[in-house]
Enzyme design. Structure first.
Site, PDB file in Angstrom:
ATOM      1  N   CYS A  86      63.920  51.969  59.901  1.00  0.00           N
ATOM      2  CA  CYS A  86      63.773  51.129  61.081  1.00  0.00           C
ATOM      3  C   CYS A  86      63.554  49.690  60.625  1.00  0.00           C
ATOM      4  O   CYS A  86      62.813  49.466  59.662  1.00  0.00           O
ATOM      5  CB  CYS A  86      62.573  51.613  61.895  1.00  0.00           C
ATOM      6  SG  CYS A  86      62.326  50.678  63.401  1.00  0.00           S
ATOM      7  N   HIS A 127      66.321  57.385  68.818  1.00  0.00           N
ATOM      8  CA  HIS A 127      65.438  56.475  68.066  1.00  0.00           C
ATOM      9  C   HIS A 127      65.073  55.261  68.930  1.00  0.00           C
ATOM     10  O   HIS A 127      63.905  54.880  69.029  1.00  0.00           O
ATOM     11  CB  HIS A 127      66.160  56.051  66.778  1.00  0.00           C
ATOM     12  CG  HIS A 127      65.394  55.120  65.898  1.00  0.00           C
ATOM     13  ND1 HIS A 127      64.937  55.463  64.643  1.00  0.00           N
ATOM     14  CD2 HIS A 127      65.000  53.833  66.079  1.00  0.00           C
ATOM     15  CE1 HIS A 127      64.296  54.439  64.108  1.00  0.00           C
ATOM     16  NE2 HIS A 127      64.340  53.425  64.948  1.00  0.00           N
ATOM     17  N   GLU A 128      66.074  54.664  69.564  1.00  0.00           N
ATOM     18  CA  GLU A 128      65.815  53.457  70.365  1.00  0.00           C
ATOM     19  C   GLU A 128      65.029  53.787  71.636  1.00  0.00           C
ATOM     20  O   GLU A 128      64.179  52.998  72.074  1.00  0.00           O
ATOM     21  CB  GLU A 128      67.127  52.749  70.718  1.00  0.00           C
ATOM     22  CG  GLU A 128      68.022  52.381  69.543  1.00  0.00           C
ATOM     23  CD  GLU A 128      67.297  51.733  68.381  1.00  0.00           C
ATOM     24  OE1 GLU A 128      66.252  51.087  68.595  1.00  0.00           O
ATOM     25  OE2 GLU A 128      67.757  51.877  67.230  1.00  0.00           O
ATOM     26  N   HIS A 131      61.475  53.808  70.905  1.00  0.00           N
ATOM     27  CA  HIS A 131      60.912  52.442  70.908  1.00  0.00           C
ATOM     28  C   HIS A 131      60.502  52.032  72.326  1.00  0.00           C
ATOM     29  O   HIS A 131      59.469  51.394  72.511  1.00  0.00           O
ATOM     30  CB  HIS A 131      61.927  51.429  70.378  1.00  0.00           C
ATOM     31  CG  HIS A 131      61.965  51.329  68.883  1.00  0.00           C
ATOM     32  ND1 HIS A 131      60.899  50.898  68.133  1.00  0.00           N
ATOM     33  CD2 HIS A 131      62.957  51.591  67.993  1.00  0.00           C
ATOM     34  CE1 HIS A 131      61.234  50.895  66.841  1.00  0.00           C
ATOM     35  NE2 HIS A 131      62.473  51.321  66.727  1.00  0.00           N
TER      36      HIS A 131
HETATM   37  C1  FME Z   1      69.463  56.520  62.595  1.00  0.00           C
HETATM   38  S1  FME Z   1      68.543  55.810  63.820  1.00  0.00           S
HETATM   39  C2  FME Z   1      68.070  54.293  63.055  1.00  0.00           C
HETATM   40  C3  FME Z   1      68.030  53.158  64.003  1.00  0.00           C
HETATM   41  C4  FME Z   1      67.436  51.923  63.424  1.00  0.00           C
HETATM   42  N1  FME Z   1      67.136  51.004  64.470  1.00  0.00           N
HETATM   43  C5  FME Z   1      65.885  50.608  64.722  1.00  0.00           C
HETATM   44  O1  FME Z   1      65.414  50.626  65.845  1.00  0.00           O
HETATM   45  C6  FME Z   1      68.429  51.254  62.477  1.00  0.00           C
HETATM   46  O2  FME Z   1      68.392  51.541  61.293  1.00  0.00           O
HETATM   47  O3  FME Z   1      69.217  50.453  62.931  1.00  0.00           O
END
Ligand code: FME
Length: 137
Positions: A86, A127-128, A131
């Site tokens: 991240c 993932h987002e 957040h």
């Molecule tokens: C595989 S999900 C990873 C998502 C991560 N973004 C951060 O919020 C990023 O590396 O862009």
């Protein structure tokens, strides 16, 4: 306009509020920041650029997609363990993700849409969306 990536864990723990049609500047800045960081970034949530609103942007393969107020309305396939990084923290962490998801959201033109995703795109969306709920892997 590209914005700086927030790394403050206290700010990132705040649960984002619903986005409205008036949040286009945040949406455009999110897309600009995603594009500017494309060498190291797959997706971003608005709180990562300082706006606690439920807006995310990510690359679906190579195409940038923007979602206001994403909601997962269906999951399918097995839940598997992924290892993710991240931009708001260092290193990688393990987490569980659904293989396939169906998402309802408002698109960049504020049109209500329902789309299915799988694999990496589904992983980035989850993932987002974490957040947006103040959760970092
Ligand atoms: C595989 S999900 C990873 C998502 C991560 N973004 C951060 O919020 C990023 O590396 O862009």
């Amino acid at each position: 306009m590209e914005r700086a990536i927030i790394k403050d864990p206290v700010f990132l723990a705040v649960i984002s509020t619903a986005a409205t049609k008036e949040d286009q500047v945040i949406a455009q800045d999110l897309l600009d920041t995603l594009t500017a960081n494309q060498a190291r970034c797959l997706g971003l949530a608005a709180n990562m650029i300082g706006a606690s609103k439920r807006v995310i942007a990510f690359f679906d393969d190579k195409t940038p997609v923007l979602m206001y107020n994403p909601i997962i309305i269906k999951t399918s396939g097995k839940r598997y363990e992924s290892e993710e990084g991240c931009l708001s923290l260092t290193g990688v962490r393990k987490t569980l993700r659904y293989e396939k998801i169906k998402v309802q959201y408002e698109d960049v033109h504020w049109k209500r849409r329902i789309r299915s995703f799988q694999g990496l795109s589904a992983q980035i969306i989850q993932h987002e969306m974490d957040h947006c709920d103040g959760v970092i892997i």
